[in-house]
Design a protein around this motif. Structure first.
Motif, PDB file in Angstrom:
ATOM      1  N   GLY A  10      23.383  48.525 -48.594  1.00  0.00           N
ATOM      2  CA  GLY A  10      21.960  48.428 -48.311  1.00  0.00           C
ATOM      3  C   GLY A  10      21.427  47.024 -48.476  1.00  0.00           C
ATOM      4  O   GLY A  10      22.119  46.128 -48.967  1.00  0.00           O
ATOM      5  N   ASP A  27      16.747  49.273 -48.174  1.00  0.00           N
ATOM      6  CA  ASP A  27      16.993  50.010 -46.940  1.00  0.00           C
ATOM      7  C   ASP A  27      18.476  50.334 -46.950  1.00  0.00           C
ATOM      8  O   ASP A  27      19.316  49.422 -46.939  1.00  0.00           O
ATOM      9  CB  ASP A  27      16.653  49.163 -45.706  1.00  0.00           C
ATOM     10  N   VAL A  28      18.801  51.618 -47.016  1.00  0.00           N
ATOM     11  CA  VAL A  28      20.194  52.064 -47.118  1.00  0.00           C
ATOM     12  C   VAL A  28      20.762  52.258 -45.719  1.00  0.00           C
ATOM     13  O   VAL A  28      20.184  52.966 -44.901  1.00  0.00           O
ATOM     14  CB  VAL A  28      20.281  53.378 -47.930  1.00  0.00           C
ATOM     15  N   ARG A  29      21.893  51.602 -45.449  1.00  0.00           N
ATOM     16  CA  ARG A  29      22.514  51.717 -44.128  1.00  0.00           C
ATOM     17  C   ARG A  29      23.689  52.684 -44.122  1.00  0.00           C
ATOM     18  O   ARG A  29      23.889  53.433 -43.169  1.00  0.00           O
ATOM     19  CB  ARG A  29      22.984  50.343 -43.646  1.00  0.00           C
ATOM     20  N   SER A  38      17.114  57.047 -47.074  1.00  0.00           N
ATOM     21  CA  SER A  38      17.241  55.817 -46.289  1.00  0.00           C
ATOM     22  C   SER A  38      16.476  54.650 -46.925  1.00  0.00           C
ATOM     23  O   SER A  38      16.784  53.492 -46.667  1.00  0.00           O
ATOM     24  CB  SER A  38      16.771  56.043 -44.858  1.00  0.00           C
ATOM     25  N   GLU A  60      22.300  42.038 -47.283  1.00  0.00           N
ATOM     26  CA  GLU A  60      22.976  43.331 -47.401  1.00  0.00           C
ATOM     27  C   GLU A  60      24.107  43.237 -48.417  1.00  0.00           C
ATOM     28  O   GLU A  60      24.821  42.244 -48.474  1.00  0.00           O
ATOM     29  CB  GLU A  60      23.530  43.745 -46.037  1.00  0.00           C
TER      30      GLU A  60
END
Length: 145
Positions: A10, A27-29, A38, A60
């Motif tokens: 993230g 923001d979690v990818r 998310s 990230e």
């Protein structure tokens, strides 16, 4: 990796601090372990106290976090986590253990861009109360004359 309750890829997008604790919104990818939304929060003790750490906004990174203990956030991050030597591909190792990962479920706490310092709130409340008391005494004094 097994001591972390959640592992995700993230990007930290926002930081708030009260001087003792820093809280980051991520923001979690990609999720490898656990079930973060998310958008999720990661707290850490400020200034490196008690294994506290910091994160670079907009960068990230692979996160190894646990259930919160010392912080008021969904997860807690530490600098006393797994150490690796330069050249070690930690993401490949994570994927060899947990697989390719999956997208996070939608949701989480949306960022509102507001940060409140507890000491400022307390100081402001005391100042308002003091001004109200002084105004009341001034009004009472004028009325008595």
């Amino acid at each position: 990796m097994s001591v972390s309750s959640t592992v995700f890829l993230g990007t930290p997008t926002e930081k708030t601090s009260d001087g003792f604790e820093d809280t980051y919104l991520f923001d979690v990818r990609r999720v490898y372990k656990g079930d973060p939304a998310s958008v999720t929060s990661v707290g850490t003790l400020a200034n490196g106290n008690g294994c506290g750490t910091s994160y670079v906004l907009g960068t990230e990174q692979l996160m190894f976090v646990s259930a919160p203990y010392d912080v008021d956030a969904e997860h807690e991050g530490y600098s006393c986590g797994p150490a690796t030597e330069a050249g070690f591909d930690i993401q490949a190792t994570v994927e060899s253990v947990y697989g390719a990962g999956y997208a996070p479920h939608a949701g989480g706490v949306p960022s509102v861009g507001v940060s409140v310092d507890r000491s400022a709130v307390i100081g402001g409340t005391v100042a308002v109360a003091l001004l109200a008391a002084l105004g009341w005494f001034g009004w009472k004094r004028r009325r008595a004359q």
